[in-house]
Design a protein around this motif. Structure first.
Motif, PDB file in Angstrom:
ATOM      1  N   GLU A 105       0.829  -1.217   0.000  1.00 36.68           N
ATOM      2  CA  GLU A 105       0.000   0.000   0.000  1.00 36.68           C
ATOM      3  C   GLU A 105       0.862   1.266   0.000  1.00 36.68           C
ATOM      4  O   GLU A 105       0.403   2.329  -0.453  1.00 36.68           O
ATOM      5  CB  GLU A 105      -0.949   0.008   1.201  1.00 36.68           C
ATOM      6  N   ASN A 106       2.091   1.170   0.491  1.00 38.83           N
ATOM      7  CA  ASN A 106       2.982   2.335   0.477  1.00 38.83           C
ATOM      8  C   ASN A 106       3.387   2.703  -0.950  1.00 38.83           C
ATOM      9  O   ASN A 106       3.505   3.882  -1.296  1.00 38.83           O
ATOM     10  CB  ASN A 106       4.210   2.061   1.332  1.00 38.83           C
ATOM     11  N   VAL A 107       3.599   1.679  -1.777  1.00 41.82           N
ATOM     12  CA  VAL A 107       3.904   1.918  -3.191  1.00 41.82           C
ATOM     13  C   VAL A 107       2.667   2.428  -3.914  1.00 41.82           C
ATOM     14  O   VAL A 107       2.726   3.376  -4.703  1.00 41.82           O
ATOM     15  CB  VAL A 107       4.441   0.630  -3.861  1.00 41.82           C
ATOM     16  N   ASP A 108       1.528   1.808  -3.638  1.00 45.19           N
ATOM     17  CA  ASP A 108       0.277   2.217  -4.296  1.00 45.19           C
ATOM     18  C   ASP A 108      -0.046   3.679  -3.985  1.00 45.19           C
ATOM     19  O   ASP A 108      -0.460   4.448  -4.869  1.00 45.19           O
ATOM     20  CB  ASP A 108      -0.870   1.326  -3.835  1.00 45.19           C
ATOM     21  N   ALA A 109       0.151   4.071  -2.721  1.00 46.65           N
ATOM     22  CA  ALA A 109      -0.145   5.455  -2.337  1.00 46.65           C
ATOM     23  C   ALA A 109       0.778   6.429  -3.046  1.00 46.65           C
ATOM     24  O   ALA A 109       0.356   7.519  -3.461  1.00 46.65           O
ATOM     25  CB  ALA A 109      -0.018   5.612  -0.824  1.00 46.65           C
ATOM     26  N   GLY A 114       1.123  10.529  -7.960  1.00 43.28           N
ATOM     27  CA  GLY A 114       1.510  10.938  -9.307  1.00 43.28           C
ATOM     28  C   GLY A 114       2.947  11.350  -9.508  1.00 43.28           C
ATOM     29  O   GLY A 114       3.303  11.809 -10.602  1.00 43.28           O
ATOM     30  N   ASN A 115       3.808  11.180  -8.487  1.00 45.41           N
ATOM     31  CA  ASN A 115       5.212  11.602  -8.631  1.00 45.41           C
ATOM     32  C   ASN A 115       6.204  10.434  -8.671  1.00 45.41           C
ATOM     33  O   ASN A 115       7.409  10.645  -8.592  1.00 45.41           O
ATOM     34  CB  ASN A 115       5.601  12.526  -7.471  1.00 45.41           C
ATOM     35  N   GLY A 116       5.700   9.226  -8.788  1.00 44.31           N
ATOM     36  CA  GLY A 116       6.587   8.078  -8.862  1.00 44.31           C
ATOM     37  C   GLY A 116       7.060   7.624  -7.487  1.00 44.31           C
ATOM     38  O   GLY A 116       6.744   8.229  -6.460  1.00 44.31           O
ATOM     39  N   ALA A 117       7.832   6.539  -7.476  1.00 48.49           N
ATOM     40  CA  ALA A 117       8.361   5.987  -6.236  1.00 48.49           C
ATOM     41  C   ALA A 117       9.787   5.532  -6.450  1.00 48.49           C
ATOM     42  O   ALA A 117      10.114   4.944  -7.491  1.00 48.49           O
ATOM     43  CB  ALA A 117       7.502   4.816  -5.756  1.00 48.49           C
ATOM     44  N   VAL A 118      10.633   5.816  -5.474  1.00 49.30           N
ATOM     45  CA  VAL A 118      12.010   5.302  -5.442  1.00 49.30           C
ATOM     46  C   VAL A 118      12.061   4.271  -4.332  1.00 49.30           C
ATOM     47  O   VAL A 118      11.903   4.602  -3.154  1.00 49.30           O
ATOM     48  CB  VAL A 118      13.031   6.416  -5.164  1.00 49.30           C
ATOM     49  N   ILE A 119      12.242   3.010  -4.695  1.00 51.27           N
ATOM     50  CA  ILE A 119      12.363   1.934  -3.718  1.00 51.27           C
ATOM     51  C   ILE A 119      13.839   1.608  -3.555  1.00 51.27           C
ATOM     52  O   ILE A 119      14.531   1.327  -4.535  1.00 51.27           O
ATOM     53  CB  ILE A 119      11.573   0.694  -4.155  1.00 51.27           C
ATOM     54  N   ALA A 120      14.334   1.670  -2.326  1.00 48.12           N
ATOM     55  CA  ALA A 120      15.746   1.391  -2.034  1.00 48.12           C
ATOM     56  C   ALA A 120      15.835   0.201  -1.097  1.00 48.12           C
ATOM     57  O   ALA A 120      15.083   0.114  -0.122  1.00 48.12           O
ATOM     58  CB  ALA A 120      16.412   2.614  -1.396  1.00 48.12           C
ATOM     59  N   HIS A 137       3.259  -6.297  -9.845  1.00 46.77           N
ATOM     60  CA  HIS A 137       2.348  -5.431  -9.086  1.00 46.77           C
ATOM     61  C   HIS A 137       2.196  -4.052  -9.725  1.00 46.77           C
ATOM     62  O   HIS A 137       1.094  -3.482  -9.716  1.00 46.77           O
ATOM     63  CB  HIS A 137       2.863  -5.280  -7.653  1.00 46.77           C
ATOM     64  N   THR A 138       3.276  -3.521 -10.272  1.00 37.68           N
ATOM     65  CA  THR A 138       3.255  -2.145 -10.785  1.00 37.68           C
ATOM     66  C   THR A 138       3.313  -2.060 -12.306  1.00 37.68           C
ATOM     67  O   THR A 138       3.202  -0.966 -12.853  1.00 37.68           O
ATOM     68  CB  THR A 138       4.437  -1.337 -10.217  1.00 37.68           C
ATOM     69  N   GLY A 139       3.507  -3.197 -12.973  1.00 37.55           N
ATOM     70  CA  GLY A 139       3.621  -3.166 -14.428  1.00 37.55           C
ATOM     71  C   GLY A 139       5.031  -2.951 -14.921  1.00 37.55           C
ATOM     72  O   GLY A 139       5.255  -2.779 -16.124  1.00 37.55           O
ATOM     73  N   ARG A 249       7.056   5.565   3.556  1.00 35.55           N
ATOM     74  CA  ARG A 249       7.981   6.467   2.879  1.00 35.55           C
ATOM     75  C   ARG A 249       8.769   7.319   3.865  1.00 35.55           C
ATOM     76  O   ARG A 249       8.331   7.594   4.986  1.00 35.55           O
ATOM     77  CB  ARG A 249       7.219   7.384   1.911  1.00 35.55           C
ATOM     78  N   ILE A 250       9.957   7.708   3.438  1.00 37.44           N
ATOM     79  CA  ILE A 250      10.777   8.681   4.162  1.00 37.44           C
ATOM     80  C   ILE A 250      10.576  10.027   3.472  1.00 37.44           C
ATOM     81  O   ILE A 250      10.791  10.143   2.259  1.00 37.44           O
ATOM     82  CB  ILE A 250      12.265   8.278   4.136  1.00 37.44           C
ATOM     83  N   ARG A 251      10.177  11.020   4.214  1.00 40.79           N
ATOM     84  CA  ARG A 251       9.922  12.334   3.629  1.00 40.79           C
ATOM     85  C   ARG A 251      11.241  13.036   3.329  1.00 40.79           C
ATOM     86  O   ARG A 251      12.096  13.184   4.203  1.00 40.79           O
ATOM     87  CB  ARG A 251       9.092  13.188   4.583  1.00 40.79           C
ATOM     88  N   VAL A 252      11.405  13.456   2.108  1.00 36.77           N
ATOM     89  CA  VAL A 252      12.575  14.240   1.709  1.00 36.77           C
ATOM     90  C   VAL A 252      12.109  15.196   0.620  1.00 36.77           C
ATOM     91  O   VAL A 252      11.722  14.770  -0.469  1.00 36.77           O
ATOM     92  CB  VAL A 252      13.748  13.332   1.246  1.00 36.77           C
TER      93      VAL A 252
END
Length: 303
Positions: A105-109, A114-120, A137-139, A249-252
Motif C-alpha cells: 500500500e505504500n507503493v500504491d499510495a 503521481g510523482n513516482g516511487a524510489v524503492i531502495a 504489481h506495478t507493471g 515512505r521517508i519524507r525528503v
C-alpha cells in the motif's frame, strides 16, 4: 581487452547458468550448499570479510556462533545464485506466488500521488524475486546495474533481468543514467535501487551498526529532485520462497534533507539486516575502517 580471469569468470557463470537450469532443484540445492560449505572451509578473502561484516551486525555472538552464522550466510548467498540461474526457466506466476509482500500500500499510495516511487533496498535475500513481484504489481520498474566485465557477461545479466520485466540502465559514471531515472519518475513510474553499497566513493556518511559508513545518495537525491516517495524495502528468504517488506515512505523534500533521509534509510536497512543477518550478502569491504586498514597494509607491503 578482456583479461584471462574475466574470461574464466564469464565461463564459470555461464556454465553454472546452464547446469542449474538443467538439474533438478533438490540436486542443485545440495550442490550449491556443498559449494558454500567448501568456500567457508577454504576461508578465502570474501568469506573472511563476510565474517567481519557479520560481527558488526551481531557483536554479541561468540566465535562459534559467528562461524555458524557465516556458514548460513554463505549458504544463503549460494541459494541466491542457484535461484538466479534457475529463474529464467521458472514460471513468473509461480515466483510471485511464493513471495510474501507486505507494505504494498505504500507503493500504491505513492503512485496515486503521481510523482513516482524510489524503492531502495540492501543486498539481502533474492532481490530478483522481489523484482518479479514488483514488476507484476506495478507493471514494471527501472533499475541501474553495474557494468560487469567481460561485456558478454554483462549482456547476459541484462538480458536475464529484462526477461523478468525490469528496465535496465547501465551505471556509466556520468549523468546519463540519472537522466533516465528522473524521466521515469516524472512519468509516475517506479525506480528500484540497491542502496547499501557506495560504488562512487562519494556517498553520504551515515552511522551503520554504530560505526561510520557511506551509503549512496542516489535514492534520496532522486526523491528530493522529483517529489517521488522514497520507500525503504527489505527482502529475505523463507523456507520455500521470499518475503518482501515495503516500509512507509521517508519524507525528503529538498537536497538539504538528503543526508538525514539517507541516515533514515540506513537505520531501516540495519533493522531488517539485524532481524535476518544470514541473508545479507555483503562479502566486500563495506565500512571505511576496513578499507583504510587494507590501504595501510598495501602501503606497508609496498615499502
Amino acid at each position: 581487452m578482456t583479461s584471462l580471469s574475466e574470461r574464466l569468470s564469464a565461463f564459470g557463470y555461464l556454465t553454472a547458468w546452464r547446469l542449474a537450469g538443467w538439474m533438478p532443484r533438490s540436486a542443485g540445492s545440495a550442490l550449491f550448499s556443498l559449494g558454500a560449505d567448501l568456500a567457508v572451509r577454504r576461508d578465502g578473502g570474501g568469506v573472511r570479510q563476510l565474517r567481519r561484516n557479520l560481527q558488526r551486525v551481531v557483536p554479541q555472538a561468540d566465535g562459534k556462533e559467528l562461524d555458524e552464522l557465516t556458514r548460513r550466510a554463505m549458504r544463503s548467498y549460494a541459494r541466491y545464485w542457484l535461484e538466479t540461474f534457475r529463474m529464467p526457466s521458472t514460471d513468473q506466476g509461480e515466483i510471485r506466488g511464493k513471495v510474501i509482500a507486505t507494505g504494498a500500500e505504500n507503493v500504491d499510495a505513492a503512485l496515486a500521488e503521481g510523482n513516482g516511487a524510489v524503492i531502495a533496498l540492501p543486498h539481502t535475500g533474492n532481490w530478483d524475486a522481489a523484482g518479479v513481484w514488483l514488476a507484476g504489481h506495478t507493471g514494471g520498474f527501472t533499475t541501474v546495474v553495474e557494468r560487469l566485465k567481460p561485456e558478454s557477461l554483462y549482456r547476459r545479466f541484462v538480458a536475464y533481468r529484462e526477461s523478468l520485466g525490469f528496465e535496465i540502465v547501465p551505471l556509466t559514471g556520468d549523468s546519463s543514467s540519472m537522466r533516465v531515472l528522473l524521466s521515469r519518475l516524472r512519468e509516475n513510474k517506479v525506480v528500484c535501487l540497491v542502496g547499501d553499497r557506495d560504488l562512487s566513493g562519494s556517498g553520504v556518511p551515515v552511522k551503520f551498526f554504530g560505526e561510520q559508513a557511506r551509503l549512496p545518495m542516489g535514492p534520496a537525491r532522486l526523491a528530493a529532485t522529483t517529489g517521488a516517495a522514497l520507500i525503504p524495502a527489505g527482502c529475505w528468504f523463507t523456507e520455500d520462497g521470499w518475503e518482501v517488506r515495503m516500509h512507509p515512505r521517508i519524507r525528503v523534500t529538498n537536497r538539504a534533507e538528503v543526508p538525514a533521509a539517507t541516515q533514515a534509510l540506513a537505520d531501516i536497512f540495519a533493522a531488517d539486516i539485524a532481524a535476518h543477518p544470514a541473508d545479507w550478502h555483503m562479502l566486500q569491504k563495506f565500512w571505511p575502517a576496513d578499507l583504510e586498514a587494507a590501504e595501510q597494509l598495501s602501503a606497508s607491503e609496498a615499502s
